[in-house]
Scaffold this motif. Structure first.
Motif: not given
Length: 70
Positions: A3-7, A43-55, A59-65
């Motif tokens: 569900p993802f590419t190397l790029q 994020e859509k293909n994996l159905d998880i949030l990978l990056i927090n975008r705040e203010n 930062s990476l979410t735990e799933n992102g890490k």
């Protein structure tokens, strides 16, 4: 098929390293909108949030890490 590419993995790593979408795009010689679209698609293909975008901070979410280690 994965569900993802190397790029997309390269993009996620650059965003995690630079902590900035614009700088990551510059490092990868991509436009910032293209980079953002690839992250959203990933994020859509994996159905998880990978990056927090705040203010305007990135930062990476735990799933992102965990995913980045993969």
């Amino acid at each position: 098929m994965l569900p993802f590419t190397l790029q997309q993995l390269r993009i996620l790593k650059a965003v995690a390293t630079e902590k900035n979408f614009t700088k990551a795009a510059e490092v990868l010689y991509l436009s910032q909108p293209s980079l953002s679209k690839q992250i959203k698609t990933l994020e859509k293909n994996l159905d998880i949030l990978l990056i927090n975008r705040e203010n305007n901070k990135i930062s990476l979410t735990e799933n992102g890490k965990v995913f980045l280690q993969y």
